[in-house]
Every structure is written in C-alpha cells, then in structure tokens.
Design a protein around this motif. Structure first.
Motif, mmCIF file in Angstrom:
data_model
loop_
_atom_site.group_PDB
_atom_site.id
_atom_site.type_symbol
_atom_site.label_atom_id
_atom_site.label_comp_id
_atom_site.label_asym_id
_atom_site.label_seq_id
_atom_site.Cartn_x
_atom_site.Cartn_y
_atom_site.Cartn_z
ATOM 1 N N LEU A 111 0.814 -1.216 0.000
ATOM 2 C CA LEU A 111 0.000 0.000 0.000
ATOM 3 C C LEU A 111 0.847 1.266 0.000
ATOM 4 O O LEU A 111 0.340 2.353 -0.273
ATOM 5 N N PHE A 112 2.129 1.114 0.303
ATOM 6 C CA PHE A 112 2.995 2.284 0.438
ATOM 7 C C PHE A 112 3.873 2.452 -0.792
ATOM 8 O O PHE A 112 4.489 1.497 -1.273
ATOM 9 N N SER A 291 -0.206 6.837 2.246
ATOM 10 C CA SER A 291 0.370 5.863 1.319
ATOM 11 C C SER A 291 1.726 6.309 0.782
ATOM 12 O O SER A 291 2.501 5.484 0.301
ATOM 13 N N VAL A 325 -3.519 5.513 5.733
ATOM 14 C CA VAL A 325 -3.675 4.105 5.394
ATOM 15 C C VAL A 325 -3.761 3.283 6.681
ATOM 16 O O VAL A 325 -4.533 2.329 6.779
#
Length: 370
Positions: A111-112, A291, A325
C-alpha cells in the motif's frame, strides 16, 4: 490639675481612636463574612446545578447522552468515579460494552509508495495529492482541524524517517518528561505524547509505561501487553498497527519503535467498525501514515468551552481526510499535547499543568537521522 486634665484628654483621645479602629475591624469582619457567605452559597448552588445536570445525563431519557457521559468520564482517571454516583457497576459495564473486533491483518506493505515528487526538482512548494503545501520547506505541515464540538491540529511529517518513539529508559520508574522536555532531550523539531502510563491515584509522575514499549530496537515491559492496540515503526519507517504484536512478530517485522494504546482507527486503508468504538468525547492524540509514507500526528483539544473533545469516530474521519492508510489512537485526556517551533500549539486539559509522560512521538530535525 492642668497636667491631670491633659492626661485625661490624651486618654480620651486614644480611647476614641481605639474604638474607631475596633469599629472598623468589626465592619470589615462583617463585610468579609458576607462575602464568604455569598461565595459559599454560590459554590453550593453551582454544585447542585452540576449534580443535577450530570443526573439528567446519567439517568435521563436519552441513551446516547448517557453513553457519552459515562464513557467520557470513565476514560479519565481523575473523574471516572462520577459515573458510579448514579449507576451501578453492572449498568456501567453494559454501557461501556462495544462490538468486539477481530484481529487485524498484518500491515500490507504494497500500500505504500514513494511520493511522486521524490527526486523531482521544482520551482517552489507544490501541492501534494491531499491538497497540502509545505510553504516553508521544513518538511512539516501544520493544519488546524475543526468539527462539531472539537478543534485541534494535524501535523504532517513528509519524511517518515524523522518520526520515532521518544523515551528515556533509564528514567523508567523514576520520573517522566513533558513533551517539551522530550523534544529538548532529542533536540527535536516537534513532538506529541504517546503511550499510557501507570497512574493508580491520578497523581502519578508519568514514569512507568502501562504497556509494551520498543525503543531503538529494545523491548521494554513486554509483560504488560499491548492494551487495545499498538503503533509500531519498522526500520523502513513504515507504521504498523494492530491490536497486539507478540515478541516474535516485533522481530519478524523489524520493529524499531513502538508504543501501545488503541483502539486501531484504520488498518490497511479500512476504517474501524463504528460499533466497535466507544462514543466518548475527550482530548485525543493519534498517529497515522499516508500511502506516500508521510506520518500524521493528530491532537484534539477537549474539556474546554471552545473544544469539548473528539470521539474515536471523529479521529477516524479526520485521519481518512488526510489520507491515512494506517492509524492508531494514542493516550489522550490531560496528556494530549503537541509541541512545535519551541511552543505547545494546543491547550492542555489538565488543571495542574503539563503532565509528564514516559513516551512520546518525536519528530527529529531534518538530516538528524533516527
């Protein structure tokens, strides 16, 4: 005879003067007594009004108001007893019951991503994907946040490697530090409070954490557990959030810094179930990450006319608005403080001054390195 007459005249003069003084003192005493009586009656009247108002909140027809009142005071060590004035332990336990959440999935590292502007030269400050601009180029953005009944600040730290858990293990059990003192100890640019601490009588010195702490890769107070959640930063400056992490999981995820409190607000982009969150209103502190890896530090004022406090759901919505996130609620109440630029930028809810704490979230100066 003349001398005797003069003596009598002098004596009459001093007697009259003393009588005037005594009369003045008696008059002053009567005035002070009236003032004291008025103050006593005023305090008594305010106490009756306050008691009646709390009675209406605790025993009135609105279940929502009752729930907010009970859960809010029960989060506060100093006034938690107020709920017991009106309700039994069974009634309080039923009110405090929330939906039990399952274990959260491990943090999804996919997700990053690196920010789109990484390595790209520009003519000046640029607006990021969330509409924020680092005007002064110090890598820290401070944004006021407002909502129904609350006000506070969101701090966005663009370089996540600057964010660590600040603690002084040699001070455990001896004394805690205020957020400003932590900032001074680490020569930091900014900071907030972090995890909770043992405070059985509401008068503790903030020296002993009440849950697990990881500082510079070393685990402390592992036997205390993680409370209702853990915020853990790995050696790549990724923020992991979970209800708990075992010693093995801390090692497997290369966790370098961690504090516990909770609840989890957002995990892998998914907000917490509102039914699992208490509806209390209080000062709040939280940590999150976008993110693009930028760290988010939130502090909400509370117990003030200008800001009653925020709920956990308010925190979720604020963190979502800023692109979080992952996010976790940290210790709040009288401990909630944000320090930046040499000053506290929010207002303490404590009537006895800034509270010392055992852990903090520290933002190092640019180029300092964790």
């Amino acid at each position: 005879m003349n001398e005797s007459g003069q003596e009598r005249a002098v004596n009459r003069y001093y007697a009259a003067e003393n009588e005037v003084k005594e009369s003045g003192w008696r008059k002053l005493g009567r005035i002070l007594a009236k003032i004291l009586l008025i103050l006593t009656e005023t305090v008594l009247l305010l106490a009756i009004i306050l008691y009646a108002a709390m009675y209406v909140m605790a025993k009135g027809p609105s279940p929502t108001i009752r729930k907010i009142f009970v859960t809010s005071v029960r989060e506060t060590s100093a006034i938690g007893f107020l709920a017991n004035l009106y309700l039994t332990e069974d009634e309080i336990a039923e009110i405090e019951t929330v939906k039990e959440t399952e274990e959260y999935d491990p943090t999804d590292l996919s997700l990053f991503t690196e920010p789109e502007t990484a390595g790209v030269e520009s003519d000046g400050p640029q607006e990021d994907a969330w509409g924020l601009v680092d005007d002064d180029g110090d890598g820290i953005i401070i944004e006021p946040v407002h909502g129904e009944g609350y006000a506070g600040y969101m701090m966005v730290v663009l370089d996540p490697s600057r964010v660590i858990v600040g603690s002084v293990p040699r001070n455990y059990g001896i004394r805690g530090l205020t957020v400003a003192q932590f900032a001074g100890h680490f020569d930091a640019a900014a900071g907030t409070n972090a995890g909770g601490f043992l405070d059985p009588n509401g008068e503790g010195n903030g020296s002993t954490p009440d849950s697990t702490v990881v500082y510079d890769g070393e685990v402390y107070f592992a036997g205390f557990g993680c409370g209702n959640g853990i915020a853990a930063i790995d050696d790549n400056s990724i923020l992991h959030v979970a209800k708990r992490m075992t010693a093995d999981e801390l090692v497997e995820n290369n966790i370098r810094y961690a504090v516990c409190y909770g609840p989890v607000l957002i995990s892998n982009g998914v907000p917490a179930d509102p039914e699992s969150l208490p509806v209390s209103l209080n000062p709040r502190t939280a940590i999150g990450q976008r993110s693009d890896k930028a760290m988010l530090l939130l502090v909400i004022d509370g117990r003030q006319v200008s800001s009653m406090g925020a709920s956990y759901q308010d925190e979720v919505e604020i963190m979502q608005r800023f692109g979080a996130v992952n996010a976790l609620n940290l210790d709040g109440g009288s401990s909630s403080m944000m320090w930046f630029g040499g000053n506290y930028i929010n207002k303490t809810a404590s009537v006895i001054g800034i509270r010392p704490v055992p852990t903090s979230i520290i933002v190092l100066k640019e180029g300092a390195g964790a």
